[in-house]
Design an enzyme around this catalytic site. Sequence first.
Site, mmCIF file in Angstrom:
data_model
loop_
_atom_site.group_PDB
_atom_site.id
_atom_site.type_symbol
_atom_site.label_atom_id
_atom_site.label_comp_id
_atom_site.label_asym_id
_atom_site.label_seq_id
_atom_site.Cartn_x
_atom_site.Cartn_y
_atom_site.Cartn_z
ATOM 1 N N GLY A 38 0.780 -1.233 0.000
ATOM 2 C CA GLY A 38 0.000 0.000 0.000
ATOM 3 C C GLY A 38 0.808 1.276 0.000
ATOM 4 O O GLY A 38 0.362 2.299 0.517
ATOM 5 N N GLU A 84 5.741 6.483 -9.608
ATOM 6 C CA GLU A 84 4.384 6.124 -9.163
ATOM 7 C C GLU A 84 3.812 7.068 -8.103
ATOM 8 O O GLU A 84 2.696 7.566 -8.243
ATOM 9 C CB GLU A 84 4.371 4.699 -8.603
ATOM 10 C CG GLU A 84 4.749 3.658 -9.633
ATOM 11 C CD GLU A 84 4.580 2.241 -9.115
ATOM 12 O OE1 GLU A 84 3.594 1.969 -8.416
ATOM 13 O OE2 GLU A 84 5.439 1.390 -9.421
ATOM 14 N N ASN A 142 1.446 3.031 -2.625
ATOM 15 C CA ASN A 142 0.710 3.963 -3.491
ATOM 16 C C ASN A 142 -0.507 4.530 -2.774
ATOM 17 O O ASN A 142 -0.853 5.697 -2.945
ATOM 18 C CB ASN A 142 0.299 3.285 -4.793
ATOM 19 C CG ASN A 142 1.429 3.304 -5.802
ATOM 20 O OD1 ASN A 142 1.840 4.368 -6.257
ATOM 21 N ND2 ASN A 142 1.957 2.138 -6.134
ATOM 22 N N HIS A 154 0.250 1.393 -13.165
ATOM 23 C CA HIS A 154 0.992 0.227 -13.638
ATOM 24 C C HIS A 154 2.488 0.580 -13.666
ATOM 25 O O HIS A 154 2.867 1.650 -14.172
ATOM 26 C CB HIS A 154 0.505 -0.195 -15.030
ATOM 27 C CG HIS A 154 1.218 -1.413 -15.515
ATOM 28 N ND1 HIS A 154 0.902 -2.670 -15.084
ATOM 29 C CD2 HIS A 154 2.271 -1.545 -16.367
ATOM 30 C CE1 HIS A 154 1.726 -3.539 -15.636
ATOM 31 N NE2 HIS A 154 2.562 -2.886 -16.430
ATOM 32 N N ASP A 198 -4.695 -3.372 -18.705
ATOM 33 C CA ASP A 198 -3.737 -2.270 -18.904
ATOM 34 C C ASP A 198 -3.922 -1.581 -20.258
ATOM 35 O O ASP A 198 -2.969 -1.010 -20.814
ATOM 36 C CB ASP A 198 -2.283 -2.766 -18.772
ATOM 37 C CG ASP A 198 -1.992 -3.322 -17.381
ATOM 38 O OD1 ASP A 198 -2.544 -2.787 -16.400
ATOM 39 O OD2 ASP A 198 -1.219 -4.302 -17.275
HETATM 40 C C1 GAR Z 1 3.269 -1.003 -7.456
HETATM 41 O O1 GAR Z 1 4.499 -0.966 -8.113
HETATM 42 C C2 GAR Z 1 2.146 -0.942 -8.462
HETATM 43 O O2 GAR Z 1 2.400 -0.106 -9.553
HETATM 44 C C3 GAR Z 1 2.075 -2.386 -8.888
HETATM 45 O O3 GAR Z 1 2.284 -3.116 -7.706
HETATM 46 C C4 GAR Z 1 3.048 -2.353 -6.797
HETATM 47 C C5 GAR Z 1 2.239 -2.246 -5.496
HETATM 48 O O4 GAR Z 1 2.861 -1.546 -4.517
HETATM 49 N N1 GAR Z 1 0.824 -2.674 -9.518
HETATM 50 C C6 GAR Z 1 0.690 -3.591 -10.485
HETATM 51 O O5 GAR Z 1 1.595 -4.258 -10.894
HETATM 52 C C7 GAR Z 1 -0.724 -3.724 -11.050
HETATM 53 N N2 GAR Z 1 -0.685 -4.368 -12.319
HETATM 54 P P1 GAR Z 1 2.084 -0.911 -3.271
HETATM 55 O O6 GAR Z 1 1.146 -1.971 -2.731
HETATM 56 O O7 GAR Z 1 3.170 -0.569 -2.295
HETATM 57 O O8 GAR Z 1 1.367 0.305 -3.762
#
Ligand code: GAR
Length: 414
Positions: free
Chosen positions: A12, A176, A14, A105, A146
């Site tokens: 989490g 991100e 993001n 993504h 995507d």
């Molecule tokens: C992030 O890098 C996000 O962009 C990716 O997973 C990670 C989650 O991190 N998402 C995907 O690959 C979706 N296709 P987080 O849980 O720390 O935000």
Amino acid sequence: MLKISVLVSGGGTNLQALIDAQNNGILKSGKIVQVISSRSDSYALERAKKFGICADVAEIGENFESKILEHLKKFNPEIIVLAGFMHILSKNFIEQCNAKIINIHPSLIPSFCGKGFYGLKVHEAVLKSGVKITGATVHFVNEVPDGGEIIAQKAVPVLPDDTPERLQRRVMENAEWIILPRAVESVCRKINSIFPYPIKYPGRGIITGCTPSGKIMLAYFIMGRSQSSKARIFERSGDDLIIKLTKQDKNFDPSLILYSPLRMLNGNLILTNGDQTDTIYDFVKDGETFEEALRTREYEPDPPHFTPRISAMINKSGYKQSILKKAGKYFFEYEFENGKGHLIHTYDHDVTPDKNLPSFSGEPREIKISEDVEEFSNSLWNELDKNYRVSLYVRFYDSDFKSYRDKLFNTNAN
Ligand code: GAR
């Protein structure tokens, strides 16, 4: 304020970037109301709870999507953000949830994306391919994994000694966490905005319509470029609205800037950008119509612009709008539709204020009306350019069409 639900699966970070953006004012047009995790042990849930955000779990398995939809029903969010959500949502889900869905993504789409590309797998594939640049993409979600419209992208270099973990961290920190909150804010702002397009100098503008619960509303604003035009204020006079000057200036034609924009007659509200308010008032009083009144008038005698005269009349059965411009006299008639109104303004939307001012073109624009007069009038005022806005008056009637709430803004103090 739009409601945002965030769907997560893991750490989490993001989600944290969105929460931080909300706390420091970058994300201000929407509010995170709910976090739904596909795993009960995801740290994202702790982050949500710490900030008092409702934290729900919809574990992967049978009826996964129905469980998410059930949780979403609690808030009916206008925006759903997939922030590290590791599952592909079905077309059926997307159609049912009635919200804009945004995904982050961790690559530059259309590279390293689609089925099977998620989390660390994306960065492993990037390193294996030998590309020297990667990044992140924020996009709308549609039925193609995507594959929806791209909202924002940011590039990040791939370095010689990168591991998937190191690259993932760099992409998160440098792309991100920066582009996701900004993209969410820009989508929310667009949805919230009253003008259907970015606008510099609409001039004078009228909105008539009704709120989502069917209450009658109207709004009138004026903007100005010259000193005399800017030196005006709106003042309420009973149920009518008048314009006054804050400074005396002998070099202007007072009939074009001092008039009653709003007058009321037997349940009809007449709203215009000039002294045609009185013409309509007199005609309607004598049993004649809005259109008959305006056919006796024409655009303003202010070369080189020949500013159009815009007018509206609204009563319990609906509303009419009109524009008298050099190209002709136009009339529009509308029935009430809950939550909708029409906006007409004097100059075209792509006008640069220091140039000649072409007249408004096309039909009145359909716009969204909210239920709350404060929220509506604040967003309208904020969308008017600070250098030119002069006054705004907004009135939302109660359902009896007798009492009302109103809001008046003047750039000049009276
Ligand atoms: C992030 O890098 C996000 O962009 C990716 O997973 C990670 C989650 O991190 N998402 C995907 O690959 C979706 N296709 P987080 O849980 O720390 O935000």
